[in-house]
Each structure stands twice: as structure tokens, then as C-alpha cells.
Design an enzyme around this catalytic site. Sequence first.
Site, PDB file in Angstrom:
ATOM      1  N   ASP A 286       1.878  -0.782  -1.671  1.00 48.29           N
ATOM      2  CA  ASP A 286       3.288  -1.185  -1.659  1.00 48.29           C
ATOM      3  C   ASP A 286       4.049  -0.322  -2.673  1.00 48.29           C
ATOM      4  O   ASP A 286       3.616  -0.176  -3.821  1.00 48.29           O
ATOM      5  CB  ASP A 286       3.348  -2.674  -2.047  1.00 48.29           C
ATOM      6  CG  ASP A 286       4.716  -3.288  -1.848  1.00 48.29           C
ATOM      7  OD1 ASP A 286       5.479  -2.796  -1.000  1.00 48.29           O
ATOM      8  OD2 ASP A 286       5.010  -4.287  -2.546  1.00 48.29           O
TER       9      ASP A 286
ATOM     10  N   GLU B  32      10.936   4.064   3.003  1.00 48.86           N
ATOM     11  CA  GLU B  32      12.140   3.248   2.762  1.00 48.86           C
ATOM     12  C   GLU B  32      13.373   4.132   2.769  1.00 48.86           C
ATOM     13  O   GLU B  32      13.394   5.201   2.170  1.00 48.86           O
ATOM     14  CB  GLU B  32      12.026   2.518   1.410  1.00 48.86           C
ATOM     15  CG  GLU B  32      13.258   1.680   1.073  1.00 48.86           C
ATOM     16  CD  GLU B  32      13.070   0.797  -0.165  1.00 48.86           C
ATOM     17  OE1 GLU B  32      11.925   0.373  -0.438  1.00 48.86           O
ATOM     18  OE2 GLU B  32      14.076   0.543  -0.848  1.00 48.86           O
TER      19      GLU B  32
ATOM     20  N   HIS C 206      11.839  -5.973   2.691  1.00 47.74           N
ATOM     21  CA  HIS C 206      11.376  -6.198   1.310  1.00 47.74           C
ATOM     22  C   HIS C 206      12.285  -7.251   0.676  1.00 47.74           C
ATOM     23  O   HIS C 206      13.365  -7.537   1.182  1.00 47.74           O
ATOM     24  CB  HIS C 206      11.472  -4.899   0.495  1.00 47.74           C
ATOM     25  CG  HIS C 206      10.379  -3.921   0.803  1.00 47.74           C
ATOM     26  ND1 HIS C 206       9.425  -3.567  -0.112  1.00 47.74           N
ATOM     27  CD2 HIS C 206      10.093  -3.232   1.933  1.00 47.74           C
ATOM     28  CE1 HIS C 206       8.598  -2.691   0.432  1.00 47.74           C
ATOM     29  NE2 HIS C 206       8.982  -2.470   1.679  1.00 47.74           N
TER      30      HIS C 206
ATOM     31  N   ASN D  70       7.815  -8.749   3.225  1.00 52.67           N
ATOM     32  CA  ASN D  70       7.119  -8.647   1.935  1.00 52.67           C
ATOM     33  C   ASN D  70       7.427  -9.833   1.024  1.00 52.67           C
ATOM     34  O   ASN D  70       8.597 -10.129   0.761  1.00 52.67           O
ATOM     35  CB  ASN D  70       7.570  -7.381   1.204  1.00 52.67           C
ATOM     36  CG  ASN D  70       7.017  -6.125   1.833  1.00 52.67           C
ATOM     37  OD1 ASN D  70       6.573  -6.137   2.982  1.00 52.67           O
ATOM     38  ND2 ASN D  70       7.046  -5.042   1.091  1.00 52.67           N
TER      39      ASN D  70
HETATM   40  P1  13P Z   1      10.181 -10.496  -3.400  1.00 52.33           P
HETATM   41  O1  13P Z   1      10.460 -10.145  -4.810  1.00 52.33           O
HETATM   42  O2  13P Z   1      11.385 -11.085  -2.730  1.00 52.33           O
HETATM   43  O3  13P Z   1       8.991 -11.377  -3.223  1.00 52.33           O
HETATM   44  O4  13P Z   1       9.872  -9.128  -2.608  1.00 52.33           O
HETATM   45  C1  13P Z   1       8.608  -8.547  -2.682  1.00 52.33           C
HETATM   46  C2  13P Z   1       8.553  -7.148  -2.141  1.00 52.33           C
HETATM   47  O5  13P Z   1       9.449  -6.650  -1.518  1.00 52.33           O
HETATM   48  C3  13P Z   1       7.312  -6.403  -2.415  1.00 52.33           C
HETATM   49  O6  13P Z   1       7.374  -5.115  -1.921  1.00 52.33           O
HETATM   50  O1  G3H Z   2       8.271  -4.699  -5.025  1.00 51.81           O
HETATM   51  C1  G3H Z   2       7.287  -5.295  -5.440  1.00 51.81           C
HETATM   52  C2  G3H Z   2       7.309  -6.211  -6.549  1.00 51.81           C
HETATM   53  O2  G3H Z   2       7.637  -7.509  -6.367  1.00 51.81           O
HETATM   54  C3  G3H Z   2       7.253  -5.648  -7.914  1.00 51.81           C
HETATM   55  O3  G3H Z   2       5.915  -5.562  -8.123  1.00 51.81           O
HETATM   56  O4  G3H Z   2       5.662  -5.825 -10.598  1.00 51.81           O
HETATM   57  O5  G3H Z   2       3.751  -5.209  -9.097  1.00 51.81           O
HETATM   58  O6  G3H Z   2       5.557  -3.533  -9.555  1.00 51.81           O
HETATM   59  P1  G3H Z   2       5.204  -4.983  -9.436  1.00 51.81           P
HETATM   60 ZN    ZN Z   3       9.342  -4.250  -2.061  1.00 53.77          ZN
END
Ligand code: 13P
Ligand code: G3H
Ligand code: ZN
Length: 305
Positions: free
Chosen positions: A81, A133, A208, A251
Site C-alpha cells: 500500500d 494513484e 482510499h 482501503n
Molecule cells: P483510512 O485512513 O480511511 O482507513 O484509509 C486507509 C487507506 O487509504 C490505506 O491506504
Molecule cells: O494510507 C495508509 C495509512 O492509513 C497510513 O499508514 O501509518 O502505515 O503509513 P501508515
Molecule cells: Zn491510502
Amino acid sequence: MLVSNRDLLAPARTRAYAVGAFNISNLESLLAVTEAAVEEKSPVIVAATPSAIKYGGLSYLAKMVRTAAESSLVPMSLHLDHGSDFEMVSKCVAAGFTSVMIDGSFLTFEQNVALTKRVVDLAHPKGVSVEAELGRLAGVEEKTVEEKEAVLTDPETAREFVENSCVDALAVAIGTSHGAYKFKTEPKLDFERLRSISEKVDVPLVLHGASSVPAWIIEKASRYGAELKGAKGIPEEHIQKAISLGIAKINIDTDLRLAFTATVREVLTNSPKEFDPRKILGPAKEAMKEVVKSKMRLFGSSGKA
Ligand code: 13P
Ligand code: G3H
Ligand code: ZN
């Protein structure tokens, strides 16, 4: 066996449901996601960010997820991710990830296409699918994106981007953001923009920043001392509408973090004599699992495994 996101998302887009991508960083979060998928008979995407990989270790996480896939018998992918650069992606592909996101949303259009295409050329021959993205979400990632830096995805640019990069899935910016504080006033997503992107782009679209920040979790966490004033997420009806307009991967990270934290606080407050980590983390895992199961039902992926 781990499968790629391409395998998981193609039927989701045609049959108007979405597959959840749930962020994990330790054994408890992985168990929560895996057990939920088994109980809901749902396909599932296990996602790890670069900072989760830094925390848990690439080899530990990759091997744990492989074990989860082998023992659970639901279609599961291991997805990077917000992959930050080509080197990170290469390491994850070598470690057995079946899907990678390359996040070039901070680059110019041309640089984003070029980097994404380079990742596609590395990943596709190995059967690994690629998400990119376009546009930029506000909120908390490795680097915090201020609201004024957020950019919504332009539909025509999205069409051009997908054509030129040969990417398998596209994350779009339509007003969601990462973290627990998504809106200062009423929640609002740009569904017309999503409809238009969906008409022009024929790869599965990714949402996301889709956590709902459920009131009951905020109340529980706050009851046990958390400070989460002003936390607000995406209403569940908005999620369902987004799926009907072409979102096939959703996500979720924040809602799992909130469920975990609320429950750890509850156990520690109610059982001050407890010091066995399993008695503290076990209930927290169960709480995350219930959240994942309810997402699978909301996304329509339950019963699709
Ligand atoms: P949230 O912070 O809304 O859970 O989104 C998570 C995300 O987009 C991880 O890539
Ligand atoms: O986009 C993803 C997250 O919610 C941020 O994750 O703290 O593991 O980088 P991270
Ligand atoms: Zn994200």
C-alpha cells in the site's frame, strides 16, 4: 495460495461489489483480517504500507501472510500500500507480494506515468498486479498532506494515465482523506466526478481513506480516556454509492486502529491486574475482526469466496 489483485478485482467490478483492503502490521491485525475473511467467505486484500514493513519486517510480514493464505483457503492477495519508490516495490515483489501500489501522486503527470510504467514492466512478467494513484488525498500518510495540497482526480487525465501506464487499478481522489478527521463539516464526496471517471476508465477503481470512523467506537475509546474530538469518517451509504459507481477496492486502516485502541483501553481500565499480553491483545483482535466482517458485508464481498 496468494492471488493478485487483478484476479480479485475483475469479478468485483463486473458484479458491483468491492473487495476490502485492510492494513496490517502485526500478528493480531493479520489474524483479525484472515479470520473475518474465512467466517464471511470473502475474498480479501491484506495491505502493508512501507511504515508497516519498517515496523514488522518485510520477511516476517510476507511469510506470515503466506501462512495465512495457505491455512485459510479464501482468495487473498498481499498488497504493498502506498509504495513510495521503485526500490521498495522491487523488494516487495522479490519477497512474494502479489500486488503493489506505486504512489506517484506527488509527481507530475509525466513522471507519475513513467514511474508507474516502470513498475508495471517489473511486476507484470511475475504475475504481480499494479495500482497507481492520480490526484492526491489529504490526511495522514507517511507524510501528512494538508487539505490545500489535495487534488481531485480529473476524469480525462485518468483515461490518459491508464492508457499510457497500463496499470491494473487506479486510486482516485473524490473527497476522501486518510485518518480519523475527514470532514470539518458535513461529509461530501464528488460522485459526479466518480461517475465520469468510471465511464472513461475501464480498470477497477480504488477508494482510499474510506474508513467510517463509527460513532460507537469513538464513544467507547473516549469512555476509556482517548481524545478523539472531531473525528469523522465516510458514511456507509456513501460507500455503497461509490461501489455502485465503479469502486471495486476499498482501503480501510483507521477503523481497525480505532477498534484496537478502544478495546485495549477498555481491557486495561476494567482489568487493572491483567498483564498477560494475550488477554489484552486477544479482545483487541476480536474487535478488529468484527469491524472487518461488517465491512465485508457492507462492501458485498461476503459469500463471494
Ligand atoms: P483510512 O485512513 O480511511 O482507513 O484509509 C486507509 C487507506 O487509504 C490505506 O491506504
Ligand atoms: O494510507 C495508509 C495509512 O492509513 C497510513 O499508514 O501509518 O502505515 O503509513 P501508515
Ligand atoms: Zn491510502
